[in-house]
Write an enzyme that holds these catalytic residues in place. Structure first.
Site, mmCIF file in Angstrom:
data_model
loop_
_atom_site.group_PDB
_atom_site.id
_atom_site.type_symbol
_atom_site.label_atom_id
_atom_site.label_comp_id
_atom_site.label_asym_id
_atom_site.label_seq_id
_atom_site.Cartn_x
_atom_site.Cartn_y
_atom_site.Cartn_z
ATOM 1 N NE ARG A 213 -2.409 -1.403 3.513
ATOM 2 C CZ ARG A 213 -1.835 -0.694 4.459
ATOM 3 N NH1 ARG A 213 -1.813 0.628 4.382
ATOM 4 N NH2 ARG A 213 -1.304 -1.278 5.512
ATOM 5 C CE1 TYR B 110 0.097 -5.777 -1.960
ATOM 6 C CE2 TYR B 110 -1.009 -3.832 -1.087
ATOM 7 C CZ TYR B 110 -0.469 -5.097 -0.904
ATOM 8 O OH TYR B 110 -0.524 -5.682 0.338
ATOM 9 N N GLY C 128 -4.072 -4.129 -1.887
ATOM 10 C CA GLY C 128 -4.518 -3.152 -0.887
ATOM 11 C C GLY C 128 -4.921 -1.819 -1.493
ATOM 12 C CE LYS D 24 -6.087 -3.657 4.724
ATOM 13 N NZ LYS D 24 -6.297 -4.171 6.074
ATOM 14 C CG HIS E 208 -6.907 -3.075 10.356
ATOM 15 N ND1 HIS E 208 -5.610 -2.627 10.389
ATOM 16 C CD2 HIS E 208 -6.914 -4.085 9.462
ATOM 17 C CE1 HIS E 208 -4.869 -3.333 9.559
ATOM 18 N NE2 HIS E 208 -5.629 -4.235 8.982
ATOM 19 C CB SER F 264 -0.637 -3.974 7.986
ATOM 20 O OG SER F 264 -1.733 -3.129 7.818
ATOM 21 C CB CYS G 223 1.167 -7.135 13.819
ATOM 22 S SG CYS G 223 2.257 -5.721 13.647
ATOM 23 N N GLY G 224 0.297 -10.385 12.594
ATOM 24 C CA GLY G 224 -0.151 -11.698 13.060
ATOM 25 C C GLY G 224 -1.646 -11.857 13.282
ATOM 26 C CG ASP H 260 -7.509 -7.191 7.062
ATOM 27 O OD1 ASP H 260 -6.613 -6.887 7.849
ATOM 28 O OD2 ASP H 260 -7.732 -6.561 6.009
ATOM 29 C CG ASN I 240 3.085 -6.769 1.505
ATOM 30 O OD1 ASN I 240 2.570 -7.386 2.442
ATOM 31 N ND2 ASN I 240 2.421 -5.844 0.819
ATOM 32 C CB SER I 241 4.900 -12.502 -1.722
ATOM 33 O OG SER I 241 5.495 -13.176 -0.648
ATOM 34 N NE ARG I 242 -0.048 -8.711 1.726
ATOM 35 C CZ ARG I 242 -0.714 -8.127 2.716
ATOM 36 N NH1 ARG I 242 -1.874 -8.588 3.102
ATOM 37 N NH2 ARG I 242 -0.222 -7.090 3.339
ATOM 38 C CG ASN J 74 0.046 -15.835 20.788
ATOM 39 O OD1 ASN J 74 0.980 -15.782 21.589
ATOM 40 N ND2 ASN J 74 0.151 -15.430 19.541
HETATM 41 C C1 OXD Z 1 -3.018 -4.783 5.346
HETATM 42 C C2 OXD Z 1 -3.713 -5.941 4.745
HETATM 43 O O1 OXD Z 1 -2.110 -4.213 4.706
HETATM 44 O O2 OXD Z 1 -4.583 -6.490 5.419
HETATM 45 O O3 OXD Z 1 -3.379 -4.408 6.472
HETATM 46 O O4 OXD Z 1 -3.426 -6.295 3.594
HETATM 47 MN MN MN Z 2 -5.051 -5.467 7.252
#
Ligand code: OXD
Ligand code: MN
Length: 596
Positions: free
Chosen positions: A73, A201, A203, A210, A230, A252, A254-255, A281, A377-379, A506
């Site tokens: 993004r 991309y 996002g 988003k 979010h 974003s 962070c798990g 998300d 940041n591959s998805r 966790n």
């Molecule tokens: C982000 C996503 O960037 O969910 O937060 O892709």
């Molecule tokens: Mn996100």
């Protein structure tokens, strides 16, 4: 006027107007059928937009590569365009609607010539639910159509809904020439409109995600008195079979995805816990007639970060992405399957990297850096129904009741493993003062700590001071407000190593959170909130050195006093708009930190 498959005049007129601007050769309405999807896949394969993967090993899966400078993004090119600058707030880039439309119109003009314009009617949330919002995205990208098909509910059933309800978000996207200097992601909340140009991309271009579900939706949510957040949503099935639902906000990458689909660690599995994933998300939450907060996930798929995903970090995701998945910017292996740094199995000894170049392990670039096979940041884009832990309530119009809201970030030192806020107002302060390390999900300097209130800083479609006020107001609307917690899986010891193993472990922290929600355990009152008694965290089956849990739960007042300075600086940018209640909470914290 060309004949369109809709009786909605407003929609037909808008499609015509945008077509006049973008000049596509053809207009195709997306109907949501399998036949049309297959046809688009075929075309995308022939143009090179998609590469077919090994259909025996990965049925229905494809690979896509973006332009090299279009992999995350671009927040500096993302704008909120309100008539009054102040309404966008210090948290957003701002342009006046007139200037923004004029600037983008030049780029959109003729941008689809030689291409087809696809009209995608989509519903965020179950079609017809009172939670849901409809959008229509016009795009010249087959990749966008095929991704939207996974991420949202699209096609004729949405068009039929639009015959009953005239409200929809007007979303216009064109790849144009994918030139970063001609890239703009523009939001016009007052016009319920999004214009995105020059990017491919996810996002930036899957406009239901988003752009609509957070930036435009947060604006609508304030007006209509609900919350667009979010946040992941997950159900935790307790040993007695009862399921409690929680929502959690982390910045974003962070798990959130991993947490939303964790498998209980061995020591807790024997107790009978199961996790049900509702979303990873985005959460849309409303106060229901029972006085509690209920949530839906407006999406139907995951747009997840590939690096680091493997059978130990997220076994359910590994299952989810075995079929009907679109991979973006990962390494292509010789056998037509894919790989990324931190994937299962051996590192392949050759492949084609995310830029389409031959790759082998150990390659070094001109600056002496290791060349990665997959972009950081591959998805992957995968349907939620593929997930073995998908909740049976995903399609329910009413959503799920939320017992706890969790905020978190990556903090190396400051925040303890978990703490509970004293009440809703204090919880809003905890969310408003969240901070985390920057990750690869957005363009910018990796690793720097940035304030990211409620993980919404890049996504709040209006002045964040008003957003905080809205959160405070929502607390007053609920008779049974969820309790608010903060977690930090990322505290490091003096040797720089993580103190907590994270991932499936966790659940031990979530168990404590649920016990607090049902008043089953006490807690230690500290300056920052309630912290667990170490004995109340079930460590069965986990080898944690003696004293580590105590270190994880420690509240270090001196570090928090330092933190106050950062919070103050952050709050000050909102001037007198910042709700007084948050300054009150600041002063209370300051006072508590002064006490011994
Ligand atoms: C982000 C996503 O960037 O969910 O937060 O892709
Ligand atoms: Mn996100």
């Amino acid at each position: 006027m060309k004949k369109f498959p809709t009786t909605n005049k407003k929609l037909a007129e808008w499609v015509n107007k945008m077509a006049k601007l973008c000049q596509p050769d053809d207009i195709v309405w997306i109907d949501g059928t399998v036949e049309q999807r297959k046809q688009l896949e075929k075309e995308a394969l022939s143009t090179g937009e998609l590469i077919e993967l090994n259909q025996d090993k990965l049925p229905g899966c494809f690979l896509h590569r973006t332009a090299p400078d279009d992999v995350a993004r671009t927040e500096h090119l993302t704008f909120i365009c309100t008539k009054i600058k102040h309404d966008a707030g210090p948290n957003n880039n701002w342009m006046s609607p007139a200037a923004a439309y004029a600037k983008a119109r030049v780029i959109f003009k003729g941008s689809m010539s030689g291409r087809t314009m696809y009209v995608i009617p989509f519903s965020m949330g179950p079609v017809g639910s009172s939670f849901s919002k409809i959008g229509v995205e016009l795009t010249d990208s087959r990749y966008v159509v095929l991704n939207m098909n996974i991420m949202t509910r699209i096609g004729n059933e949405v068009l039929r809904q639009l015959e009953k309800d005239d409200h929809f978000t007007k979303c216009l996207h064109s790849k144009a020439d994918l030139n970063i200097s001609r890239r703009l992601i523009l939001h016009f909340p007052e016009d319920n409109t999004i214009w995105s140009v020059g990017s491919g991309y996810g996002g930036n271009v899957l406009l239901g995600k988003k752009c609509l579900s957070l930036r435009i939706a947060s604006f609508l949510a304030k007006k209509e008195k609900w919350l667009a957040e979010h946040m992941l949503i997950m159900g935790i099935e307790e040993p007695n079979g009862h399921i409690e639902y929680i929502a959690a906000a982390f910045p974003s990458a962070c798990g959130k995805t991993n947490l939303s689909m964790l498998l209980p660690p061995e020591g807790l599995r024997v107790k009978g816990y199961r996790i049900w994933t509702v979303g990873d998300d985005i959460a849309w939450m409303r106060v229901d007639s029972d006085g509690s907060l209920w949530a839906v996930n407006p999406e139907t798929g995951f747009f997840g970060v590939a690096p680091g995903t493997n059978s130990s970090t997220n076994p359910n995701m590994v299952e989810t992405i075995k079929k009907n998945t679109i991979y973006t910017n990962v390494l292509l292996k010789k056998d037509g399957t894919v790989w990324w740094e931190g994937a299962d199995g051996e590192v392949p000894n050759e492949g084609i990297d995310w830029l389409g170049r031959p790759w082998k392990p150990g390659l070094i670039d001109g600056q002496g850096n290791i060349i990665k096979g997959a972009n950081s940041n591959s998805r992957f884009t995968a349907p939620i129904v593929n997930c073995p832990g998908a909740s049976y309530r995903i399609d329910q119009h009413h959503g799920v009741p939320i017992s706890a809201i969790i905020f978190g970030g990556k903090r190396a030192h400051l925040a303890p493993l978990v703490y509970e806020s004293f009440n809703w107002q204090h919880g809003v302060f905890v969310g408003a003062t969240m901070a985390s390390k920057r990750t690869a999900a957005q363009v910018g300097k990796l690793g720097e700590v940035r304030r990211d209130p409620m993980a919404m800083f890049p996504f709040c479609g209006y002045n964040m001071a008003y957003y905080f006020a809205h959160w405070l107001d929502m607390g007053k609307r609920m008779q049974k407000a969820p309790k608010i917690f903060h977690v930090n899986w990322f505290r490091r010891g003096s040797d720089g190593k993580f103190l907590w193993p994270g991932f499936s472990e966790n659940l031990r922290v979530l168990e404590w959170i649920l016990q607090r929600c049902s008043n089953k355990v006490g807690a230690v009152e500290t300056a920052i909130g309630y912290v667990p008694y170490p004995a109340d965290i079930d460590l069965t089956g986990l080898q944690l050195d003696p004293g580590i849990l105590e270190k994880l739960l420690e509240v270090r007042k001196q570090e928090w006093r330092e933190e106050l300075k950062g919070i103050k600086g952050f709050f000050k940018q909102f001037h007198k708009d910042l709700p007084r209640e948050l300054w009150d909470e600041f002063e209370l914290l300051q006072k508590r930190l002064k006490e011994k």
